[in-house]
Each structure stands twice: as structure tokens, then as C-alpha cells.
Design a protein around this motif. Sequence first.
Motif, PDB file in Angstrom:
ATOM      1  N   SER A  61       0.833  -1.204   0.000  1.00  0.00           N
ATOM      2  CA  SER A  61       0.000   0.000   0.000  1.00  0.00           C
ATOM      3  C   SER A  61       0.869   1.255   0.000  1.00  0.00           C
ATOM      4  CB  SER A  61      -0.924   0.005   1.220  1.00  0.00           C
ATOM      5  OG  SER A  61      -1.868  -1.058   1.163  1.00  0.00           O
ATOM      6  N   VAL A  62       1.953   1.233   0.770  1.00  0.00           N
ATOM      7  CA  VAL A  62       2.875   2.368   0.795  1.00  0.00           C
ATOM      8  C   VAL A  62       3.477   2.590  -0.588  1.00  0.00           C
ATOM      9  CG1 VAL A  62       5.048   3.238   1.735  1.00  0.00           C
ATOM     10  CG2 VAL A  62       3.419   2.083   3.244  1.00  0.00           C
ATOM     11  N   GLY A  63       4.019   1.517  -1.173  1.00  0.00           N
ATOM     12  CA  GLY A  63       4.661   1.646  -2.474  1.00  0.00           C
ATOM     13  C   GLY A  63       3.706   2.090  -3.560  1.00  0.00           C
ATOM     14  N   SER A  64       2.498   1.540  -3.558  1.00  0.00           N
ATOM     15  CA  SER A  64       1.523   1.896  -4.585  1.00  0.00           C
ATOM     16  C   SER A  64       1.147   3.374  -4.509  1.00  0.00           C
ATOM     17  CB  SER A  64       0.268   1.033  -4.434  1.00  0.00           C
ATOM     18  OG  SER A  64       0.558  -0.327  -4.698  1.00  0.00           O
ATOM     19  N   ALA A  65       0.953   3.890  -3.297  1.00  0.00           N
ATOM     20  CA  ALA A  65       0.575   5.286  -3.136  1.00  0.00           C
ATOM     21  C   ALA A  65       1.700   6.217  -3.586  1.00  0.00           C
ATOM     22  CB  ALA A  65       0.207   5.563  -1.677  1.00  0.00           C
ATOM     23  N   VAL A  66       2.936   5.887  -3.254  1.00  0.00           N
ATOM     24  CA  VAL A  66       4.069   6.719  -3.657  1.00  0.00           C
ATOM     25  C   VAL A  66       4.224   6.723  -5.172  1.00  0.00           C
ATOM     26  CG1 VAL A  66       6.593   6.898  -3.584  1.00  0.00           C
ATOM     27  CG2 VAL A  66       5.308   6.511  -1.472  1.00  0.00           C
ATOM     28  N   HIS A  67       4.125   5.559  -5.780  1.00  0.00           N
ATOM     29  CA  HIS A  67       4.241   5.482  -7.242  1.00  0.00           C
ATOM     30  C   HIS A  67       3.122   6.288  -7.920  1.00  0.00           C
ATOM     31  CE1 HIS A  67       7.125   2.280  -6.515  1.00  0.00           C
ATOM     32  NE2 HIS A  67       7.369   2.212  -7.816  1.00  0.00           N
ATOM     33  N   ALA A  68       1.895   6.137  -7.419  1.00  0.00           N
ATOM     34  CA  ALA A  68       0.771   6.853  -8.017  1.00  0.00           C
ATOM     35  C   ALA A  68       0.940   8.365  -7.877  1.00  0.00           C
ATOM     36  CB  ALA A  68      -0.539   6.406  -7.373  1.00  0.00           C
ATOM     37  N   ALA A  69       1.413   8.813  -6.714  1.00  0.00           N
ATOM     38  CA  ALA A  69       1.592  10.246  -6.494  1.00  0.00           C
ATOM     39  C   ALA A  69       2.653  10.819  -7.432  1.00  0.00           C
ATOM     40  CB  ALA A  69       1.977  10.500  -5.033  1.00  0.00           C
ATOM     41  N   LEU A  70       3.743  10.099  -7.625  1.00  0.00           N
ATOM     42  CA  LEU A  70       4.794  10.598  -8.517  1.00  0.00           C
ATOM     43  C   LEU A  70       4.338  10.617  -9.966  1.00  0.00           C
ATOM     44  CD1 LEU A  70       7.918   8.963  -6.866  1.00  0.00           C
ATOM     45  CD2 LEU A  70       7.499  11.411  -7.181  1.00  0.00           C
ATOM     46  N   ARG A  71       3.591   9.610 -10.372  1.00  0.00           N
ATOM     47  CA  ARG A  71       3.057   9.618 -11.735  1.00  0.00           C
ATOM     48  C   ARG A  71       2.154  10.832 -11.938  1.00  0.00           C
ATOM     49  NH1 ARG A  71      -0.024   5.353 -11.491  1.00  0.00           N
ATOM     50  NH2 ARG A  71      -1.862   6.609 -11.028  1.00  0.00           N
ATOM     51  N   SER A  72       1.264  11.059 -10.992  1.00  0.00           N
ATOM     52  CA  SER A  72       0.326  12.182 -11.120  1.00  0.00           C
ATOM     53  C   SER A  72       1.045  13.521 -11.016  1.00  0.00           C
ATOM     54  CB  SER A  72      -0.753  12.085 -10.031  1.00  0.00           C
ATOM     55  OG  SER A  72      -1.527  10.916 -10.188  1.00  0.00           O
ATOM     56  N   TRP A  73       2.108  13.594 -10.237  1.00  0.00           N
ATOM     57  CA  TRP A  73       2.862  14.848 -10.094  1.00  0.00           C
ATOM     58  C   TRP A  73       3.432  15.281 -11.431  1.00  0.00           C
ATOM     59  CZ3 TRP A  73       8.016  16.655 -10.260  1.00  0.00           C
ATOM     60  CH2 TRP A  73       8.278  17.842  -9.551  1.00  0.00           C
ATOM     61  N   TRP A  74       3.975  14.340 -12.183  1.00  0.00           N
ATOM     62  CA  TRP A  74       4.532  14.688 -13.490  1.00  0.00           C
ATOM     63  C   TRP A  74       3.443  15.020 -14.500  1.00  0.00           C
ATOM     64  CZ3 TRP A  74       9.190  16.270 -14.113  1.00  0.00           C
ATOM     65  CH2 TRP A  74      10.239  15.767 -13.329  1.00  0.00           C
TER      66      TRP A  74
END
Length: 297
Positions: A61-74
Motif C-alpha cells: 500500500s505504501v509503495g503503490s501510493a508513492v508510485h501513483a503520487a509521482l506519476r500524477s505529479w509529473w
Amino acid sequence: MSRVSVAGVGGAQLEMPGMPQRLFPATPSKLATFADCPRRYRFAYVDRPSPPKGPPWAHNSVGSAVHAALRSWWELPRDRRTAGAARQLLYGAWSPTGFRDADQSERWRTRAAGWLTDYVADLDPGDEPVGTERQVAATTARLALSGRVDRIDQRGDELVVVDYKTGRVPSTDDEARGSPALAVYVLGVQRTLRRPCRRVELHHLPSGTVASFEHTERSLANHVRRAEDVATDIAAATQALEDGASRDEAFPAVTGRQCGWCDFRPSCPAGQAATPARETWSFLAEDDAAGSPAAGG
């Protein structure tokens, strides 16, 4: 004489005279699953319907949220790519699944938001990636490889594969060199984008460190050879099943400590007997000092 192949049980290639051999479709995850445990591969890719998985894991859950946030940030307009925006995207992507309780989930959400704040502070918002969450593919003599790259950067005349990591232990250059997935991504970037690509980087957000490796033709060829060897073993196991072997004989379990966190543990008596089940939050750094799988990608 050339041959053609058609898909059998679990993707087996059944050859017919007169046409070229069909390539075996493979992802890094698919190959790694069989290499780790043929029975887990059977549960995931052969049995239909696939057996139900166990409960979700907090570190995922931690990894998925971080990956999703970085994708959306870009994906934000450049003038909105700020540390505050990254934190808000993390909050929006957060899931409490797998954590012991709401307090633990909240602590880890705050911790992960801190990682993101520090990480994006060192990024140039205007340095547009060539791709984020980009699907790439390549073929070898026997494989049709594909994978999804977290980020592809332009560095001079070459492209660089960037993979985000959120596990407890900082990544190493040896990990970058030995990663089959990163090698597949390099091959996929080369073939899909038709640009030079050799460098891979593991960006470990909890420690703020970067591990890297520059692939060569030889190192990539070594990874391809190992991937093709695994595919050969998959084909042999699938053929054994076609020839009448039992499912457990064709796809034996490889038991060990890893059975404690296998997603298919509820359907595997051998894994249940091998080791006790782990708590779904036990791979978070504050809760466990023992060895574990890489957390969150």
C-alpha cells in the motif's frame, strides 16, 4: 522446416509444422514468479479461475501510493509541480489496507509524504520525462518481453530508466546490475523508443539515495539468456501437465521463509506447513527487524 505454435494450457506453445515458432509472452513479474516458485506461477497464470489471494500487505500500500503520487505529479502543469502538490497527491492515493490499525496507517502516510517532499525538492519541474508509467516491449529469439517503466529520463543523447523504491533497505549498484526487470526495461526502451539506453537507476525515496548501473551488450545478453532459460522451464512444466502429470508434479512448490508472505498461501498446504504466516504489516520498518521482501517496489 519451420513451425507455428498455438497457445495451450497456461500459455504453452503447441507447435505445428510449416510456420515460424511463436514467441513466449513474458513480463519480468511472470518470469520471476516461476523462478521463485513454480506452484505460485501455476496459481497465478495456469489455474483458471485463479485461487483467491490472501489479504493485502501494508508495505505494498505504501509503495503503490508513492508510485501513483509521482506519476500524477509529473502529469500536473509545470507551475503546479510543487512539494505541497506531491503531498496532496499522496494523501489522495493513500489506502489503509494491510495496516494494523488507523494509527499505523496515519503514521506511514505522514512518513511517505515526507519522503515525497524531500524527493521532489531535488527535481526540476521543467525537466520533462520522456515517459512515466510507460509500457515498453522488445523481442528476442524466443521471447516477447514487455514491462512498465516508472520513469524514462533524457540525459544528453541517451535515455535512462528510473525505478522508484520504497523498501526498508537502500538499493545498491549490484541490485541495479542484477535486476532482470531493469534489463527488460532497457531492451524495451531501446526497441520501443528507438533511442540509445543503457543506464538504469533505483531511486530509494526513504534514504534519498540512487543506485545505478550502465548496461552493456554483454550484460543485456546475459539477462536475455537467463530469461529464455526460465521460459524453457515454464514450457517444460506446461508440457508435462499436457502429457498427464498432476498439477502439483508439473509445478512443484519451492518452500521456505517466503511462504509466510505468499499471496497464494491460503491455497497451498505445502507453504502453510513450511512456515507461519506473517502479519500483513510486519514488513514495515518500525515493526520488523528481520529479513523481508522488498517493500512497495
